[in-house]
Write a protein that holds these residues in place. Structure first.
Motif, PDB file in Angstrom:
ATOM      1  N   ASP A  89       0.803  -1.225   0.000  1.00  0.00           N
ATOM      2  CA  ASP A  89       0.000   0.000   0.000  1.00  0.00           C
ATOM      3  C   ASP A  89       0.834   1.272   0.000  1.00  0.00           C
ATOM      4  OD1 ASP A  89      -2.489  -1.358  -0.028  1.00  0.00           O
ATOM      5  OD2 ASP A  89      -2.319  -1.689   2.147  1.00  0.00           O
ATOM      6  N   VAL A  90       1.975   1.232  -0.704  1.00  0.00           N
ATOM      7  CA  VAL A  90       2.791   2.424  -0.881  1.00  0.00           C
ATOM      8  C   VAL A  90       2.255   3.147  -2.116  1.00  0.00           C
ATOM      9  CG1 VAL A  90       5.093   3.337  -1.384  1.00  0.00           C
ATOM     10  CG2 VAL A  90       4.815   1.389   0.180  1.00  0.00           C
ATOM     11  N   GLU A  91       1.840   4.391  -1.929  1.00  0.00           N
ATOM     12  CA  GLU A  91       1.286   5.160  -3.043  1.00  0.00           C
ATOM     13  C   GLU A  91       2.382   5.485  -4.053  1.00  0.00           C
ATOM     14  OE1 GLU A  91      -0.882   9.428  -3.946  1.00  0.00           O
ATOM     15  OE2 GLU A  91      -0.800   8.685  -1.887  1.00  0.00           O
ATOM     16  N   ILE A  92       2.108   5.186  -5.304  1.00  0.00           N
ATOM     17  CA  ILE A  92       3.033   5.522  -6.389  1.00  0.00           C
ATOM     18  C   ILE A  92       2.731   6.952  -6.810  1.00  0.00           C
ATOM     19  CG2 ILE A  92       3.689   5.011  -8.772  1.00  0.00           C
ATOM     20  CD1 ILE A  92       3.167   2.033  -8.093  1.00  0.00           C
ATOM     21  N   ASP A  93       3.734   7.806  -6.744  1.00  0.00           N
ATOM     22  CA  ASP A  93       3.582   9.218  -7.079  1.00  0.00           C
ATOM     23  C   ASP A  93       3.522   9.436  -8.581  1.00  0.00           C
ATOM     24  OD1 ASP A  93       3.562  12.075  -6.387  1.00  0.00           O
ATOM     25  OD2 ASP A  93       5.592  12.102  -7.219  1.00  0.00           O
ATOM     26  N   ASP A  94       4.293   8.652  -9.340  1.00  0.00           N
ATOM     27  CA  ASP A  94       4.340   8.805 -10.797  1.00  0.00           C
ATOM     28  C   ASP A  94       4.904   7.517 -11.394  1.00  0.00           C
ATOM     29  OD1 ASP A  94       4.126   9.960 -13.300  1.00  0.00           O
ATOM     30  OD2 ASP A  94       5.851  11.285 -13.056  1.00  0.00           O
ATOM     31  N   GLY A  95       4.358   7.124 -12.540  1.00  0.00           N
ATOM     32  CA  GLY A  95       4.855   5.946 -13.233  1.00  0.00           C
ATOM     33  C   GLY A  95       4.116   4.688 -12.809  1.00  0.00           C
ATOM     34  N   PRO A  96       4.628   3.566 -13.247  1.00  0.00           N
ATOM     35  CA  PRO A  96       5.842   3.422 -14.058  1.00  0.00           C
ATOM     36  C   PRO A  96       5.651   4.039 -15.439  1.00  0.00           C
ATOM     37  CG  PRO A  96       4.837   1.276 -13.617  1.00  0.00           C
ATOM     38  CD  PRO A  96       4.014   2.287 -12.915  1.00  0.00           C
ATOM     39  N   LYS A  97       6.740   4.662 -15.908  1.00  0.00           N
ATOM     40  CA  LYS A  97       6.707   5.314 -17.210  1.00  0.00           C
ATOM     41  C   LYS A  97       8.106   5.334 -17.802  1.00  0.00           C
ATOM     42  CE  LYS A  97       7.407  10.065 -15.603  1.00  0.00           C
ATOM     43  NZ  LYS A  97       6.798  11.397 -15.532  1.00  0.00           N
ATOM     44  N   GLU A  98       8.164   5.537 -19.095  1.00  0.00           N
ATOM     45  CA  GLU A  98       9.446   5.618 -19.786  1.00  0.00           C
ATOM     46  C   GLU A  98      10.066   6.985 -19.550  1.00  0.00           C
ATOM     47  OE1 GLU A  98      11.167   3.135 -21.322  1.00  0.00           O
ATOM     48  OE2 GLU A  98       9.545   1.952 -20.450  1.00  0.00           O
ATOM     49  N   THR A  99      11.340   6.995 -19.168  1.00  0.00           N
ATOM     50  CA  THR A  99      12.100   8.217 -18.958  1.00  0.00           C
ATOM     51  C   THR A  99      13.433   8.065 -19.690  1.00  0.00           C
ATOM     52  OG1 THR A  99      13.243   7.434 -16.963  1.00  0.00           O
ATOM     53  CG2 THR A  99      11.067   8.485 -16.654  1.00  0.00           C
ATOM     54  N   ILE A 100      14.291   9.049 -19.558  1.00  0.00           N
ATOM     55  CA  ILE A 100      15.600   8.955 -20.210  1.00  0.00           C
ATOM     56  C   ILE A 100      16.464   7.867 -19.589  1.00  0.00           C
ATOM     57  CG2 ILE A 100      15.602  11.364 -20.965  1.00  0.00           C
ATOM     58  CD1 ILE A 100      17.537  11.974 -18.653  1.00  0.00           C
ATOM     59  N   TYR A 101      16.053   7.363 -18.411  1.00  0.00           N
ATOM     60  CA  TYR A 101      16.825   6.314 -17.738  1.00  0.00           C
ATOM     61  C   TYR A 101      16.279   4.921 -18.008  1.00  0.00           C
ATOM     62  CZ  TYR A 101      18.763  10.283 -15.309  1.00  0.00           C
ATOM     63  OH  TYR A 101      19.374  11.474 -15.026  1.00  0.00           O
ATOM     64  N   GLY A 102      15.134   4.805 -18.654  1.00  0.00           N
ATOM     65  CA  GLY A 102      14.461   3.521 -18.858  1.00  0.00           C
ATOM     66  C   GLY A 102      13.065   3.636 -18.297  1.00  0.00           C
ATOM     67  N   SER A 104      10.798   4.156 -15.192  1.00  0.00           N
ATOM     68  CA  SER A 104      10.939   4.735 -13.854  1.00  0.00           C
ATOM     69  C   SER A 104       9.624   4.694 -13.105  1.00  0.00           C
ATOM     70  CB  SER A 104      11.382   6.199 -13.946  1.00  0.00           C
ATOM     71  OG  SER A 104      12.666   6.323 -14.488  1.00  0.00           O
ATOM     72  N   VAL A 105       9.735   4.566 -11.784  1.00  0.00           N
ATOM     73  CA  VAL A 105       8.590   4.689 -10.890  1.00  0.00           C
ATOM     74  C   VAL A 105       9.035   5.573  -9.726  1.00  0.00           C
ATOM     75  CG1 VAL A 105       9.118   2.570  -9.589  1.00  0.00           C
ATOM     76  CG2 VAL A 105       6.773   3.457  -9.628  1.00  0.00           C
ATOM     77  N   TYR A 106       8.134   6.478  -9.296  1.00  0.00           N
ATOM     78  CA  TYR A 106       8.427   7.430  -8.236  1.00  0.00           C
ATOM     79  C   TYR A 106       7.470   7.192  -7.067  1.00  0.00           C
ATOM     80  CZ  TYR A 106      10.838  10.029 -11.931  1.00  0.00           C
ATOM     81  OH  TYR A 106      11.682  10.398 -12.944  1.00  0.00           O
ATOM     82  N   PHE A 107       8.010   7.268  -5.854  1.00  0.00           N
ATOM     83  CA  PHE A 107       7.217   7.089  -4.646  1.00  0.00           C
ATOM     84  C   PHE A 107       7.954   7.784  -3.496  1.00  0.00           C
ATOM     85  CE2 PHE A 107      10.041   3.585  -5.411  1.00  0.00           C
ATOM     86  CZ  PHE A 107      10.664   3.350  -4.191  1.00  0.00           C
ATOM     87  N   PHE A 108       7.312   7.860  -2.332  1.00  0.00           N
ATOM     88  CA  PHE A 108       7.908   8.519  -1.177  1.00  0.00           C
ATOM     89  C   PHE A 108       8.251   7.490  -0.103  1.00  0.00           C
ATOM     90  CE2 PHE A 108       5.428  11.791  -3.248  1.00  0.00           C
ATOM     91  CZ  PHE A 108       6.309  12.852  -3.270  1.00  0.00           C
ATOM     92  N   ASP A 109       9.395   7.699   0.556  1.00  0.00           N
ATOM     93  CA  ASP A 109       9.750   6.840   1.686  1.00  0.00           C
ATOM     94  C   ASP A 109       8.976   7.320   2.913  1.00  0.00           C
ATOM     95  OD1 ASP A 109      11.148   8.973   2.916  1.00  0.00           O
ATOM     96  OD2 ASP A 109      13.115   8.103   2.555  1.00  0.00           O
ATOM     97  N   GLU A 116      13.077   7.650  -6.805  1.00  0.00           N
ATOM     98  CA  GLU A 116      12.876   7.131  -8.155  1.00  0.00           C
ATOM     99  C   GLU A 116      13.653   5.826  -8.262  1.00  0.00           C
ATOM    100  OE1 GLU A 116      14.103   7.941 -12.838  1.00  0.00           O
ATOM    101  OE2 GLU A 116      14.721   9.369 -11.304  1.00  0.00           O
ATOM    102  N   CYS A 117      13.029   4.822  -8.809  1.00  0.00           N
ATOM    103  CA  CYS A 117      13.739   3.608  -9.168  1.00  0.00           C
ATOM    104  C   CYS A 117      13.518   3.381 -10.655  1.00  0.00           C
ATOM    105  CB  CYS A 117      13.230   2.403  -8.381  1.00  0.00           C
ATOM    106  SG  CYS A 117      13.717   2.444  -6.650  1.00  0.00           S
ATOM    107  N   HIS A 118      14.593   3.021 -11.342  1.00  0.00           N
ATOM    108  CA  HIS A 118      14.499   2.776 -12.786  1.00  0.00           C
ATOM    109  C   HIS A 118      15.356   1.574 -13.143  1.00  0.00           C
ATOM    110  CE1 HIS A 118      18.520   4.352 -13.755  1.00  0.00           C
ATOM    111  NE2 HIS A 118      18.294   5.253 -12.829  1.00  0.00           N
ATOM    112  N   ASP A 119      15.040   1.015 -14.319  1.00  0.00           N
ATOM    113  CA  ASP A 119      15.822  -0.141 -14.760  1.00  0.00           C
ATOM    114  C   ASP A 119      16.928   0.257 -15.691  1.00  0.00           C
ATOM    115  OD1 ASP A 119      14.343   0.447 -17.068  1.00  0.00           O
ATOM    116  OD2 ASP A 119      13.184  -1.401 -17.005  1.00  0.00           O
TER     117      ASP A 119
END
Length: 119
Positions: A89-102, A104-109, A116-119
């Motif tokens: 139940d961690v709210e995803i702030d943005d994504g997953p979506k394609e970015t310049i890094y691959g 990416s998914v954004y969330f808050f600790d 941001e975590c990306h592949d």
């Protein structure tokens, strides 16, 4: 995600005076500016060779003093992370979506730091 595959990818700092901060990190600290560009939202972005980006501190964050815009990690299993975030139940702030890094998914600790975590 196995050991040694994940690593800090980059850090994005927000500055109250962007040019003063660029001067500090480039002329005083000795980091090389590798690129000047803009985010999609129009904020300027200055990239440094050490994996750090600098941008303007938005007015809405100035009072909180929140200088770190986000911390990014390169990971091997973005789909597994997204599944884990949803399961916990961690709210995803943005994504997953394609970015310049691959992808990416954004969330808050738990302390409100944007990750941001990306592949």
């Amino acid at each position: 995600m196995s050991e040694n595959e994940e690593q800090v990818s980059h850090l994005l700092l927000q500055a109250s005076d962007l040019e003063r901060t660029v001067e500090f990190y480039s002329e005083i600290v000795g980091f090389d500016v590798t690129e000047r560009t803009d985010f999609g939202d129009g904020r300027p972005l200055v990239k440094l060779h050490v994996g750090m980006g600098l941008t303007e501190l938005p007015d809405e964050r100035a009072d909180s003093g929140q200088a770190v815009e986000h911390i990014a990690f390169e990971i091997s299993d973005i789909d597994g992370l997204v599944e884990s975030l949803r399961e916990h139940d961690v709210e995803i702030d943005d994504g997953p979506k394609e970015t310049i890094y691959g992808t990416s998914v954004y969330f808050f600790d738990p302390d409100g730091n944007r990750i941001e975590c990306h592949d």
